[in-house]
Write a protein that holds these residues in place. Sequence first.
Motif, PDB file in Angstrom:
ATOM      1  N   THR A   2      -7.398   2.637  10.810  1.00  9.59           N
ATOM      2  CA  THR A   2      -6.245   3.231  11.437  1.00  9.59           C
ATOM      3  C   THR A   2      -5.042   2.889  10.570  1.00  9.59           C
ATOM      4  OG1 THR A   2      -7.314   2.702  13.311  1.00  9.59           O
ATOM      5  CG2 THR A   2      -5.051   3.431  13.540  1.00  9.59           C
ATOM      6  N   VAL A   3      -5.064   1.699  10.051  1.00  9.50           N
ATOM      7  CA  VAL A   3      -3.840   1.088   9.359  1.00  9.50           C
ATOM      8  C   VAL A   3      -3.687   1.877   7.985  1.00  9.50           C
ATOM      9  CG1 VAL A   3      -2.703  -0.879   8.215  1.00  9.50           C
ATOM     10  CG2 VAL A   3      -3.791  -1.113  10.297  1.00  9.50           C
ATOM     11  N   CYS A   4      -4.759   2.252   7.325  1.00  9.86           N
ATOM     12  CA  CYS A   4      -4.902   2.830   6.005  1.00  9.86           C
ATOM     13  C   CYS A   4      -4.414   4.283   6.431  1.00  9.86           C
ATOM     14  CB  CYS A   4      -6.337   2.904   5.761  1.00  9.86           C
ATOM     15  SG  CYS A   4      -6.976   1.487   5.160  1.00  9.86           S
ATOM     16  N   ILE A   5      -4.893   4.875   7.571  1.00 12.06           N
ATOM     17  CA  ILE A   5      -4.327   6.379   7.722  1.00 12.06           C
ATOM     18  C   ILE A   5      -2.749   6.508   7.992  1.00 12.06           C
ATOM     19  CG2 ILE A   5      -4.382   7.914   9.935  1.00 12.06           C
ATOM     20  CD1 ILE A   5      -7.421   7.255  10.110  1.00 12.06           C
ATOM     21  N   ILE A   6      -2.326   5.413   8.692  1.00 13.71           N
ATOM     22  CA  ILE A   6      -0.834   5.439   8.847  1.00 13.71           C
ATOM     23  C   ILE A   6      -0.141   5.203   7.486  1.00 13.71           C
ATOM     24  CG2 ILE A   6       1.058   4.380  10.133  1.00 13.71           C
ATOM     25  CD1 ILE A   6      -0.918   3.794  12.473  1.00 13.71           C
ATOM     26  N   ALA A   7      -0.626   4.289   6.617  1.00 13.87           N
ATOM     27  CA  ALA A   7      -0.008   3.896   5.371  1.00 13.87           C
ATOM     28  C   ALA A   7      -0.224   5.277   4.650  1.00 13.87           C
ATOM     29  CB  ALA A   7      -0.823   2.697   4.844  1.00 13.87           C
ATOM     30  N   ALA A   8      -1.318   5.992   4.432  1.00 20.02           N
ATOM     31  CA  ALA A   8      -1.315   7.311   3.802  1.00 20.02           C
ATOM     32  C   ALA A   8      -0.461   8.051   4.069  1.00 20.02           C
ATOM     33  CB  ALA A   8      -2.844   7.784   3.863  1.00 20.02           C
ATOM     34  N   VAL A   9      -0.192   8.405   5.270  1.00 17.89           N
ATOM     35  CA  VAL A   9       0.979   9.441   5.787  1.00 17.89           C
ATOM     36  C   VAL A   9       2.417   8.928   5.581  1.00 17.89           C
ATOM     37  CG1 VAL A   9       1.893  10.315   7.921  1.00 17.89           C
ATOM     38  CG2 VAL A   9      -0.497  10.246   7.666  1.00 17.89           C
ATOM     39  N   LEU A  10       2.558   7.403   5.731  1.00 20.19           N
ATOM     40  CA  LEU A  10       4.099   7.001   5.444  1.00 20.19           C
ATOM     41  C   LEU A  10       4.332   7.270   3.916  1.00 20.19           C
ATOM     42  CD1 LEU A  10       4.284   3.956   7.870  1.00 20.19           C
ATOM     43  CD2 LEU A  10       5.247   6.473   8.105  1.00 20.19           C
ATOM     44  N   LEU A  11       3.147   6.664   3.063  1.00 23.56           N
ATOM     45  CA  LEU A  11       3.472   6.863   1.614  1.00 23.56           C
ATOM     46  C   LEU A  11       3.699   8.214   1.187  1.00 23.56           C
ATOM     47  CD1 LEU A  11       3.134   4.780  -0.729  1.00 23.56           C
ATOM     48  CD2 LEU A  11       0.791   5.391  -1.078  1.00 23.56           C
ATOM     49  N   GLY A  12       3.043   9.036   1.823  1.00 27.21           N
ATOM     50  CA  GLY A  12       3.032  10.495   1.498  1.00 27.21           C
ATOM     51  C   GLY A  12       4.427  11.039   1.685  1.00 27.21           C
ATOM     52  N   ILE A  13       5.030  10.736   2.881  1.00 27.89           N
ATOM     53  CA  ILE A  13       6.230  11.127   3.469  1.00 27.89           C
ATOM     54  C   ILE A  13       7.421  10.370   2.490  1.00 27.89           C
ATOM     55  CG2 ILE A  13       7.899  10.935   5.245  1.00 27.89           C
ATOM     56  CD1 ILE A  13       6.001  10.916   7.391  1.00 27.89           C
ATOM     57  N   LEU A  14       7.176   9.261   2.097  1.00 27.64           N
ATOM     58  CA  LEU A  14       8.213   8.561   0.990  1.00 27.64           C
ATOM     59  C   LEU A  14       8.049   9.239  -0.242  1.00 27.64           C
ATOM     60  CD1 LEU A  14       7.722   4.846   1.998  1.00 27.64           C
ATOM     61  CD2 LEU A  14       9.695   6.319   2.385  1.00 27.64           C
ATOM     62  N   CYS A  15       7.021   9.644  -0.560  1.00 26.16           N
ATOM     63  CA  CYS A  15       6.846  10.359  -2.180  1.00 26.16           C
ATOM     64  C   CYS A  15       7.143  11.661  -1.901  1.00 26.16           C
ATOM     65  CB  CYS A  15       5.258  10.324  -2.518  1.00 26.16           C
ATOM     66  SG  CYS A  15       4.592   8.697  -2.845  1.00 26.16           S
ATOM     67  N   GLY A  16       7.134  12.474  -1.010  1.00 27.45           N
ATOM     68  CA  GLY A  16       7.380  13.832  -0.742  1.00 27.45           C
ATOM     69  C   GLY A  16       9.195  13.725  -0.612  1.00 27.45           C
ATOM     70  N   ARG A  17       9.684  12.499  -0.048  1.00 24.67           N
ATOM     71  CA  ARG A  17      11.175  12.689   0.086  1.00 24.67           C
ATOM     72  C   ARG A  17      11.677  12.267  -1.317  1.00 24.67           C
ATOM     73  NH1 ARG A  17      15.517  13.397   1.364  1.00 24.67           N
ATOM     74  NH2 ARG A  17      17.000  12.365   2.829  1.00 24.67           N
ATOM     75  N   PHE A  18      11.194  11.286  -1.860  1.00 20.39           N
ATOM     76  CA  PHE A  18      12.014  10.667  -3.083  1.00 20.39           C
ATOM     77  C   PHE A  18      11.326  10.791  -4.421  1.00 20.39           C
ATOM     78  CE2 PHE A  18      12.781   8.063   0.837  1.00 20.39           C
ATOM     79  CZ  PHE A  18      14.222   8.153   0.806  1.00 20.39           C
ATOM     80  N   ILE A  19      10.065  11.094  -4.584  1.00 18.98           N
ATOM     81  CA  ILE A  19       9.436  10.979  -5.766  1.00 18.98           C
ATOM     82  C   ILE A  19       9.018  12.508  -6.430  1.00 18.98           C
ATOM     83  CG2 ILE A  19       7.578   9.926  -7.239  1.00 18.98           C
ATOM     84  CD1 ILE A  19       7.713   7.416  -5.317  1.00 18.98           C
ATOM     85  N   ILE A  20       7.959  12.810  -5.640  1.00 17.07           N
ATOM     86  CA  ILE A  20       7.558  14.339  -6.185  1.00 17.07           C
ATOM     87  C   ILE A  20       8.115  15.384  -6.073  1.00 17.07           C
ATOM     88  CG2 ILE A  20       5.453  15.785  -5.411  1.00 17.07           C
ATOM     89  CD1 ILE A  20       3.802  13.513  -4.434  1.00 17.07           C
ATOM     90  N   SER A  21       8.083  16.015  -7.256  1.00 14.51           N
ATOM     91  CA  SER A  21       9.029  17.340  -7.632  1.00 14.51           C
ATOM     92  C   SER A  21       8.395  18.334  -6.635  1.00 14.51           C
ATOM     93  CB  SER A  21       8.760  17.894  -8.984  1.00 14.51           C
ATOM     94  OG  SER A  21       8.865  19.082  -9.008  1.00 14.51           O
ATOM     95  N   PRO A  22       9.459  19.211  -5.924  1.00 14.15           N
ATOM     96  CA  PRO A  22       8.970  20.450  -5.285  1.00 14.15           C
ATOM     97  C   PRO A  22       8.084  21.409  -5.882  1.00 14.15           C
ATOM     98  CG  PRO A  22      11.329  20.187  -4.934  1.00 14.15           C
ATOM     99  CD  PRO A  22      10.762  19.098  -6.180  1.00 14.15           C
ATOM    100  N   ALA A  23       8.351  21.222  -7.460  1.00 13.01           N
ATOM    101  CA  ALA A  23       7.301  22.154  -8.196  1.00 13.01           C
ATOM    102  C   ALA A  23       5.807  21.979  -8.042  1.00 13.01           C
ATOM    103  CB  ALA A  23       7.492  22.198  -9.653  1.00 13.01           C
ATOM    104  N   LEU A  24       5.714  20.814  -7.482  1.00 13.03           N
ATOM    105  CA  LEU A  24       4.118  20.405  -7.568  1.00 13.03           C
ATOM    106  C   LEU A  24       3.643  20.691  -6.006  1.00 13.03           C
ATOM    107  CD1 LEU A  24       4.144  16.657  -9.320  1.00 13.03           C
ATOM    108  CD2 LEU A  24       2.780  19.021  -9.702  1.00 13.03           C
ATOM    109  N   LEU A  25       4.569  20.834  -5.135  1.00  9.21           N
ATOM    110  CA  LEU A  25       4.029  21.158  -3.547  1.00  9.21           C
ATOM    111  C   LEU A  25       2.848  22.193  -3.441  1.00  9.21           C
ATOM    112  CD1 LEU A  25       7.245  20.877  -1.542  1.00  9.21           C
ATOM    113  CD2 LEU A  25       5.609  19.309  -1.883  1.00  9.21           C
ATOM    114  N   PRO A  26       2.840  23.367  -4.274  1.00  7.38           N
ATOM    115  CA  PRO A  26       1.681  24.183  -4.265  1.00  7.38           C
ATOM    116  C   PRO A  26       0.385  23.690  -4.644  1.00  7.38           C
ATOM    117  CG  PRO A  26       3.687  25.353  -5.286  1.00  7.38           C
ATOM    118  CD  PRO A  26       4.132  24.011  -5.095  1.00  7.38           C
ATOM    119  N   PHE A  27       0.598  22.694  -5.464  1.00 14.28           N
ATOM    120  CA  PHE A  27      -0.542  22.262  -6.082  1.00 14.28           C
ATOM    121  C   PHE A  27      -1.123  21.252  -4.802  1.00 14.28           C
ATOM    122  CE2 PHE A  27      -2.265  18.272  -7.856  1.00 14.28           C
ATOM    123  CZ  PHE A  27      -3.630  18.617  -8.607  1.00 14.28           C
TER     124      PHE A  27
END
Lengths: 202, 96
Positions: A2-27
């Motif tokens: 459960t901790v890993c699941i919540i961590a994966a979602v939170l890490l994804g949100i942080l990466c989506g917000r601050f790191i990953i370029s919008p150009a990569l979203l379709p991939f």
Amino acid sequence: MTVCIIAAVLLGILCGRFIISPALLPFIQGSAEWFLAIMLFVVGLDLGRTGNLVRQIKALPKAVLSIPFLIAVGSIGGALLINVLLGLHPLEAAAVASGFGWYSLSGVLIAETYDVSLGALAFLANVFREIIAIVLIPIVAARLGHLPAVAPGGATTMDVTLPIISKHTSAQVTLIAFYSGVTLTLLVPVILPLILRWAALV
Amino acid sequence: MVLLFAALVLGLCVGRWPQFPQQLHAWAGRAASAALLLMLFAMGVRIGADPVTMANIPDLGSKALLLALGAVAGSVLAVDAGVMLFRKLRREGGRS
């Protein structure tokens, strides 16, 4: 896990917000569907191996076999009633409820094929359903009886909430709960896309 | 969507094959856990990259809780009503 699941979602949100370029979203969207396919393949693999259980389930009273369908109708009906207060489109509320507690599939399926916000809502609602089920199963088993205690867990009664049902009900109800969880798990990838397709048309 | 359903059906068929190696099954379980985490990471990325969803997270939380409560209450009541109906029908069947 459960901790890993919540961590994966939170890490994804942080990466989506601050790191990953919008150009990569379709991939990323495309790869999520393949990850889902791998997960469903393994769910199928597990179910396919339970041959002996299938024989035991076939021996259950016929009326009991309708329980997962009552849970499906009750879940969607209950969400539609509550939705009077929330004001979502009824088909969107039905889509959220038809995850039946399977938050990973329902959240991702809705986010990838319909709408990201509704996907986030479905993920949260189905996580909450699992937590509420864990708290409520012993209370429902004691107050209303063993069979209604199968209902709160929805699709999770084939894995996460099965030990709790086993502890607070009988061996036969545990078997019914497993059958109900499997049936609802198989229903989610069928019902949810149908509701989403209908919602996209209106 | 066809891909997802095909994956589920293929898994069911392979799982029913009696010679399916135990080791491969353990490996498949690990692959599923990794796929689950990567899938949720991907969903998180899409949520994080969407400013409207991010602004609505507190509102989504309260709506999600109410929908979950509605779904749980509805399912418990449906099964409870179903159980009462089965018992009534069985009693009536027994009397006739």
